[in-house]
Design a protein around this motif. Structure first.
Motif, mmCIF file in Angstrom:
data_model
loop_
_atom_site.group_PDB
_atom_site.id
_atom_site.type_symbol
_atom_site.label_atom_id
_atom_site.label_comp_id
_atom_site.label_asym_id
_atom_site.label_seq_id
_atom_site.Cartn_x
_atom_site.Cartn_y
_atom_site.Cartn_z
ATOM 1 N N VAL A 16 34.219 28.953 77.733
ATOM 2 C CA VAL A 16 33.959 28.817 76.300
ATOM 3 C C VAL A 16 32.661 29.542 75.972
ATOM 4 N N ILE A 17 32.715 30.472 75.021
ATOM 5 C CA ILE A 17 31.524 31.208 74.617
ATOM 6 C C ILE A 17 31.310 31.062 73.119
ATOM 7 N N GLU A 18 30.058 31.267 72.697
ATOM 8 C CA GLU A 18 29.701 31.209 71.283
ATOM 9 C C GLU A 18 29.296 32.599 70.813
ATOM 10 N N PRO A 19 29.334 32.846 69.507
ATOM 11 C CA PRO A 19 28.901 34.158 69.011
ATOM 12 C C PRO A 19 27.416 34.365 69.266
ATOM 13 N N GLU A 20 27.023 35.616 69.416
ATOM 14 C CA GLU A 20 25.611 35.935 69.573
ATOM 15 C C GLU A 20 24.965 36.269 68.237
ATOM 16 N N ILE B 234 25.598 42.465 49.558
ATOM 17 C CA ILE B 234 24.416 42.044 50.321
ATOM 18 C C ILE B 234 24.883 41.591 51.703
ATOM 19 N N ARG B 235 24.431 42.306 52.728
ATOM 20 C CA ARG B 235 24.807 41.997 54.113
ATOM 21 C C ARG B 235 23.561 41.575 54.881
ATOM 22 N N GLU B 236 23.611 40.416 55.525
ATOM 23 C CA GLU B 236 22.468 39.889 56.257
ATOM 24 C C GLU B 236 22.874 39.576 57.694
ATOM 25 N N GLU B 237 21.948 39.806 58.601
ATOM 26 C CA GLU B 237 22.197 39.572 60.025
ATOM 27 C C GLU B 237 21.314 38.438 60.527
ATOM 28 N N ALA B 238 21.873 37.578 61.401
ATOM 29 C CA ALA B 238 21.097 36.479 61.986
ATOM 30 C C ALA B 238 21.670 36.127 63.356
ATOM 31 N N ALA B 239 20.798 35.664 64.240
ATOM 32 C CA ALA B 239 21.265 35.162 65.530
ATOM 33 C C ALA B 239 22.029 33.860 65.288
ATOM 34 N N TYR B 240 23.123 33.676 66.021
ATOM 35 C CA TYR B 240 23.935 32.481 65.819
ATOM 36 C C TYR B 240 23.215 31.251 66.345
ATOM 37 N N LEU C 286 27.175 32.088 47.551
ATOM 38 C CA LEU C 286 28.187 31.791 48.563
ATOM 39 C C LEU C 286 28.647 33.081 49.237
ATOM 40 N N TYR C 287 29.045 32.962 50.479
ATOM 41 C CA TYR C 287 29.522 34.124 51.230
ATOM 42 C C TYR C 287 31.008 34.335 50.977
ATOM 43 N N TYR C 288 31.381 35.576 50.744
ATOM 44 C CA TYR C 288 32.813 35.848 50.629
ATOM 45 C C TYR C 288 33.408 36.240 51.988
ATOM 46 N N LYS C 289 32.511 36.571 52.923
ATOM 47 C CA LYS C 289 32.987 36.960 54.257
ATOM 48 C C LYS C 289 31.868 36.752 55.264
ATOM 49 N N ILE C 290 32.241 36.339 56.487
ATOM 50 C CA ILE C 290 31.284 36.305 57.594
ATOM 51 C C ILE C 290 31.922 36.971 58.813
ATOM 52 N N GLU C 291 31.088 37.607 59.619
ATOM 53 C CA GLU C 291 31.543 38.238 60.856
ATOM 54 C C GLU C 291 30.810 37.602 62.031
ATOM 55 N N LEU C 292 31.562 37.169 63.027
ATOM 56 C CA LEU C 292 31.009 36.534 64.214
ATOM 57 C C LEU C 292 31.161 37.508 65.382
ATOM 58 N N VAL C 293 30.044 37.888 65.985
ATOM 59 C CA VAL C 293 30.074 38.888 67.046
ATOM 60 C C VAL C 293 29.963 38.195 68.410
ATOM 61 N N TYR C 294 30.980 38.396 69.235
ATOM 62 C CA TYR C 294 31.022 37.816 70.585
ATOM 63 C C TYR C 294 30.923 38.919 71.633
ATOM 64 N N GLN C 295 30.201 38.653 72.703
ATOM 65 C CA GLN C 295 30.206 39.529 73.864
ATOM 66 C C GLN C 295 31.189 38.923 74.871
ATOM 67 N N VAL C 296 32.378 39.485 74.957
ATOM 68 C CA VAL C 296 33.432 38.933 75.808
ATOM 69 C C VAL C 296 33.346 39.581 77.188
ATOM 70 N N PRO C 297 33.191 38.778 78.238
ATOM 71 C CA PRO C 297 33.070 39.353 79.589
ATOM 72 C C PRO C 297 34.376 39.966 80.064
ATOM 73 N N GLN C 298 34.252 40.775 81.087
ATOM 74 C CA GLN C 298 35.415 41.430 81.675
ATOM 75 C C GLN C 298 36.280 40.405 82.403
ATOM 76 N N VAL C 299 37.582 40.508 82.263
ATOM 77 C CA VAL C 299 38.509 39.634 82.969
ATOM 78 C C VAL C 299 38.975 40.337 84.228
ATOM 79 N N SER C 300 38.898 39.645 85.354
ATOM 80 C CA SER C 300 39.305 40.246 86.618
ATOM 81 C C SER C 300 40.801 40.112 86.820
#
Length: 446
Positions: free
Chosen positions: A333-337, A356-362, A382-396
């Protein structure tokens, strides 16, 4: 599973199985340590077991004084716990903490003179902790007690359930069914503890429905098998993933009154539903070893937010979302960065032209208020959209997936095991529950 399967696949070294040999035999390989102990009254047929730092390591298959080789990767610098737990010849496995102690008879062996050898240096335990049942009819997983004492050399430490036998077995309240020996080790290279074999099942876990079991081994050519009570699970899983989140105020259900969008890497994957805190994903929807973006967009009856129209030209849903988690196919289980939030600039300018686009650490627990207000377009905070950025590790490709249908078994306690080339490498006592608790309703007059 709280250890990362991906990390251990990257860091894994060739593991050496736990093979007993006599004291004074050939020197240990550089990547292993030796656990020496002297058993008494130990019957190998009862499948007594050794755990290393809370993880099943091996069954004890010899009644003689022995040294068990343990990869250094299973240990850590500083405190380590070696656990001895009694077993049953009836179940062919170690003590089941999920069933009443009186259910079956177990071996009552003793061990003494424990030591761990690391690169020629010997370490003895400092503390011994016994785990005891509190009632013959209550499973240890529900109620148990512990007693700790300083370790004594040449002292026999008994673990089991006492004598005599019988059915129901009068399990002893004064003999520990398992014993923890605490070692403080030096000379273990600093590294994240890893396992030569790993999976996403937990000891005493409760499972229902079809469970995707992810298992991995140090060797890609090893023949892995998943067993339930000794029978092989032949159905293969597809390694599904999932997105989890909390929400409040989503006005959408199975009728999809409002179609707020859920996107995976720019592709619309689903609409948000007030009754679904988890959205299933196929393994192929994610990009492994890369950055992945999950997008949530407010919506209305026509679909997700139209950025080409001015705010207020249509009414959209207002709701809040938080606590985002991505469950990977291997169970990690991972969380967005990082989180990007989007707001309309003013009521006259479409978002596609300017926003207006703003960036913040999760930060877990942060609540994101989304929507357009009432009347439509009246609240630009209010936000009309949010983007959650995940660093997904490599699957073996060394991870195998199994579809375990728990409904094919009776509700209750079951032993799940992972074997490699015919040898048991992982073991967990779990419960299958596909019916839930039974409620007793009593009526009284008056």
């Amino acid at each position: 599973m709280k250890k990362r399967l991906i990390a251990f696949m990257l860091m894994i070294v060739t593991a050496i199985s736990a093979l007993p040999f006599s004291a004074g035999a050939a020197e240990l390989p550089d990547d292993t340590v030796g656990l020496y102990f002297e058993p008494t009254s130990l019957q190998p047929a009862y499948c007594n077991a050794i755990f290393i730092n809370g993880i099943f390591y091996s069954y004890i298959d010899s009644a003689d004084a022995q040294t068990v080789e343990i990869p250094k990767a299973n240990l850590k610098e500083g405190e380590n716990t070696v656990t001895f737990i009694c077993g049953s010849s009836a179940t062919k496995t170690y003590y089941d903490e999920t069933v009443p102690p009186e259910t079956r008879n177990h071996n009552d062996p003793k061990v003494k003179n424990l030591k761990i050898t690391v690169d020629g240096a010997e370490f003895t335990p400092s503390l011994v902790t016994g785990h005891y049942i509190t009632d013959q009819t209550i499973p240890a997983a529900e109620s148990s007690r512990t007693e700790a004492e300083a370790y004594q050399a040449d002292h026999n430490y008994t673990f089991g359930d006492g004598q005599p036998g019988g059915s129901p077995h009068p399990a002893s309240l004064t003999i520990p069914y398992k014993i923890d020996f605490l070692f403080t080790l030096e000379g273990i290279e600093s590294q994240e503890p890893v396992e030569p074999y790993a999976w996403n099942l937990e000891e005493n876990g409760i499972y229902s429905g079809v469970v995707t079991v992810a298992a991995a081994a140090s060797g890609a050519d090893e023949e892995l098998k998943l067993l339930v009570d000794g029978s092989e699970v032949t159905s293969k899983g597809n390694g599904t993933a999932a997105f989890r989140y909390s929400s409040n105020g989503i006005q959408a259900n199975d009728g999809n009154q409002f179609k707020s969008g859920f996107y995976v890497n720019g592709t619309l994957a689903a609409y948000l539903n007030e009754n679904e805190p988890e959205i299933a994903l196929e393994q192929t929807q994610l990009q492994y070893g890369k950055e992945n973006v999950i997008t949530i967009s407010i919506g209305n009856g026509s679909g997700p937010y139209d950025e080409t129209k001015t705010p207020g030209s249509a009414n959209y849903d207002d709701f809040s979302v938080s606590n985002f988690q991505l469950v990977l196919p291997d169970g990690e289980v991972i969380e967005p960065e990082t989180v990007y939030t989007y707001r309309a600039k003013d009521q006259q300018t479409p978002a596609a032209e300017e926003h207006i686009r703003e960036e913040a650490a999760y930060s877990a627990g942060t609540v994101f208020e989304m929507g357009d207000g009432f009347p439509a377009g009246s609240n630009l905070d209010l936000y009309y959209k949010i983007e959650l950025v995940y660093q997904v590790p490599q699957v073996s490709d060394q991870i195998r997936y199994y579809a375990l249908d728990t409904s094919a078994f009776e509700d209750g306690s079951h032993r799940v095991e992972l074997s490699a080339d015919g040898e048991i490498k992982k073991s967990a006592q779990v419960r299958f529950d596909n019916h839930g608790p039974e409620l007793a309703v009593n009526f009284t007059e008056g």
